[in-house]
Design an enzyme around this catalytic site. Structure first.
Site, mmCIF file in Angstrom:
data_model
loop_
_atom_site.group_PDB
_atom_site.id
_atom_site.type_symbol
_atom_site.label_atom_id
_atom_site.label_comp_id
_atom_site.label_asym_id
_atom_site.label_seq_id
_atom_site.Cartn_x
_atom_site.Cartn_y
_atom_site.Cartn_z
ATOM 1 N N ARG A 83 0.853 -1.191 0.000
ATOM 2 C CA ARG A 83 0.000 0.000 0.000
ATOM 3 C C ARG A 83 0.883 1.233 0.000
ATOM 4 N NH1 ARG A 83 1.784 1.905 4.059
ATOM 5 N NH2 ARG A 83 0.669 3.829 3.570
ATOM 6 N N GLY A 84 0.227 2.367 -0.223
ATOM 7 C CA GLY A 84 0.994 3.604 -0.352
ATOM 8 C C GLY A 84 1.190 3.890 -1.825
ATOM 9 N N ALA A 85 0.859 5.084 -2.241
ATOM 10 C CA ALA A 85 0.828 5.374 -3.680
ATOM 11 C C ALA A 85 2.096 4.956 -4.420
ATOM 12 C CB ALA A 85 0.529 6.867 -3.872
ATOM 13 N N ARG B 224 -6.737 -0.501 -7.588
ATOM 14 C CA ARG B 224 -7.262 0.542 -6.676
ATOM 15 C C ARG B 224 -7.359 1.830 -7.500
ATOM 16 N NH1 ARG B 224 -4.255 1.273 -1.113
ATOM 17 N NH2 ARG B 224 -6.183 2.327 -0.500
ATOM 18 N N GLN C 22 -2.827 2.693 9.673
ATOM 19 C CA GLN C 22 -1.498 2.779 9.057
ATOM 20 C C GLN C 22 -0.534 3.589 9.936
ATOM 21 O OE1 GLN C 22 -4.418 3.103 7.435
ATOM 22 N NE2 GLN C 22 -4.241 2.763 5.219
ATOM 23 N N ASP D 98 -2.028 10.799 -2.746
ATOM 24 C CA ASP D 98 -2.320 9.702 -3.657
ATOM 25 C C ASP D 98 -2.611 10.198 -5.058
ATOM 26 O OD1 ASP D 98 -3.125 8.828 -0.769
ATOM 27 O OD2 ASP D 98 -2.684 6.997 -1.909
ATOM 28 N N ASN E 36 -5.676 12.464 -0.339
ATOM 29 C CA ASN E 36 -4.832 11.723 0.586
ATOM 30 C C ASN E 36 -5.725 10.984 1.563
ATOM 31 O OD1 ASN E 36 -2.067 11.083 1.413
ATOM 32 N ND2 ASN E 36 -2.562 12.176 3.309
ATOM 33 N N LYS E 37 -5.103 10.184 2.446
ATOM 34 C CA LYS E 37 -5.865 9.373 3.380
ATOM 35 C C LYS E 37 -6.946 10.173 4.097
ATOM 36 C CE LYS E 37 -5.523 5.966 3.743
ATOM 37 N NZ LYS E 37 -6.324 5.170 2.776
HETATM 38 C C1 LIG Z 1 3.606 7.867 0.291
HETATM 39 S S1 LIG Z 1 2.002 7.976 -0.230
HETATM 40 C C2 LIG Z 1 1.173 7.135 1.006
HETATM 41 C C3 LIG Z 1 -0.287 7.435 0.972
HETATM 42 O O1 LIG Z 1 -0.997 6.242 0.637
HETATM 43 C C4 LIG Z 1 -1.841 5.953 1.730
HETATM 44 O O2 LIG Z 1 -3.015 5.329 1.356
HETATM 45 P P1 LIG Z 1 -3.166 3.705 1.555
HETATM 46 O O3 LIG Z 1 -2.537 3.378 2.868
HETATM 47 O O4 LIG Z 1 -4.667 3.506 1.501
HETATM 48 O O5 LIG Z 1 -2.443 3.109 0.372
HETATM 49 C C5 LIG Z 1 -2.113 7.298 2.338
HETATM 50 O O6 LIG Z 1 -3.035 8.040 1.576
HETATM 51 C C6 LIG Z 1 -0.752 7.890 2.309
HETATM 52 O O7 LIG Z 1 -0.687 9.266 2.463
#
Ligand SMILES: CSC[C@H]1O[C@H](OP(=O)(O)O)[C@H](O)[C@@H]1O
Length: 343
Positions: free
Chosen positions: A48-50, A89, A194, A235, A245-246
């Site tokens: 996960r994480g963009a 996603r 997270q 994201d 973003n989250k």
């Molecule tokens: C370094 S970008 C990480 C970004 O991605 C996360 O979303 P997810 O955990 O659902 O993939 C979150 O938005 C973070 O800021």
């Protein structure tokens, strides 16, 4: 250790993904040799994480080529499999950008695809290091304090969310390395935690002083003057600087604006999507109700209650004090636009 941590690693025959649903209590790896397993890993946030899902998607093209060779797929069939990875996603544009980039080498075969995917991964780490430095420079100059800084962050934006080092957490690491970081307030980041599971784990690996706090505590922490700046990831960044973003991020930006402290977004240019004019056009992933209504398999809400689970929210560019990319810091709320940055 976590600075060199690789959330996504090509093994030579497939992908090794750190299973981020198991952290912090178990460090386990998921081996990926087929498209369905990769799509599932992206959808369940194993990876996960963009930028990290961008890197996984990049290598996903190689996974599809190898699986297609084993199972006798046609090139068209392989392209269809890659499309499933690309669509795993909807919000983080890095997934689409990185898959599309590697697909430009598709007709050249596996070695070319792997070389391009490796370049995606390498360039992300280089971008994160550059962001860390320019973000730290900007903060130390803007805040102008002669003391270490107190930073608030949301979700996880470290080595786990990228190809290495991190975006917002890369700025935090750089401040720490310079001896200019007092403490990090890490939002737990419901519903999947997270922050409390992953960011806290990464900060502990490096001996960075931090508090995990409830998401609902963030605004009060900011308004009580306990934070010098907020630094978060992204994201997808629209052409006008609106940033997805989250979920929970826009509340932090509003509190920063009210308190008059900087709200920084740290993201590589692979997260900027000039084809999306503004935040209203960003597809916000709606995830399952159970992520809200249960925790660890136990129902927390009454049986008859429904769950509303947007995974992201959009912060207007007018609230983004600075957008930190590998090319420097763009002062979006002062009218500077991402397109000015990408020329
Ligand atoms: C370094 S970008 C990480 C970004 O991605 C996360 O979303 P997810 O955990 O659902 O993939 C979150 O938005 C973070 O800021």
């Amino acid at each position: 250790m976590s600075q060199e941590l690789r959330a996504v690693e090509w093994t030579g025959t497939g992908l090794a993904l750190i299973d981020q649903t198991a952290l912090p209590h178990r460090t386990v790896s998921v081996e990926v040799h087929d498209v369905d397993t990769l799509v599932d890993a992206i959808r369940r946030l194993v990876v996960r994480g963009a930028p990290a899902i961008g890197a996984a998607g990049a290598y996903g093209v190689a996974i599809a080529l190898l699986q297609g060779a084993r199972e006798g797929w046609t090139p068209a069939g392989t392209r269809e499999a890659v499309a499933r990875v690309r669509e795993a996603r909807p919000t983080a544009v890095n997934l689409m950008v990185c898959v599309d980039r590697v697909m430009t080498r598709f007709d050249e075969g596996l070695d070319a695809v792997l070389a391009e995917a490796a370049a995606v991964q390498r360039e992300d780490v280089e971008a994160n290091r550059a962001m860390g430095a320019s973000g730290a420079d900007w903060l130390l100059k803007r805040v102008g304090a002669d003391r270490p800084l107190r930073i608030l962050t949301h979700c996880n934006t470290g080595a786990l969310a990228t190809a290495g080092w991190g975006t917002a957490l890369g700025v935090v690491r750089e401040l720490h390395a310079r001896g200019r970081l007092e403490v990090v307030y890490a939002d737990e980041t419901r519903p999947l935690l997270q922050g409390s599971r992953l960011t806290a784990w990464e900060l502990l690996q490096e001996g960075i002083e931090h508090f995990v706090q409830a998401d609902g505590a963030a605004a009060g922490t900011i308004l009580r003057g306990e934070v010098d700046a907020a630094v978060v990831g992204a994201d997808r960044i629209a052409a006008n600087g609106d940033t997805a973003n989250k979920v929970g991020t826009v509340g932090i930006a509003l509190a920063c604006a009210y308190a008059g402290i900087p709200f920084l977004v740290a993201a590589p240019t692979t997260t900027v999507d000039l084809a999306t004019p503004d935040g209203s056009a960003i597809h916000i992933e709606l995830r399952g109700e159970d992520e809200i209504l249960e925790w660890a398999g136990t129902r927390t809400a009454p049986a008859a209650s429904r769950g509303h689970n947007p995974a992201f929210d959009v912060t207007p560019g007018s609230l983004v004090t600075g957008l930190v990319t590998e090319r420097g810091v763009l002062e979006v709320s002062a009218g500077e636009l991402p397109a000015d940055h990408l020329r």
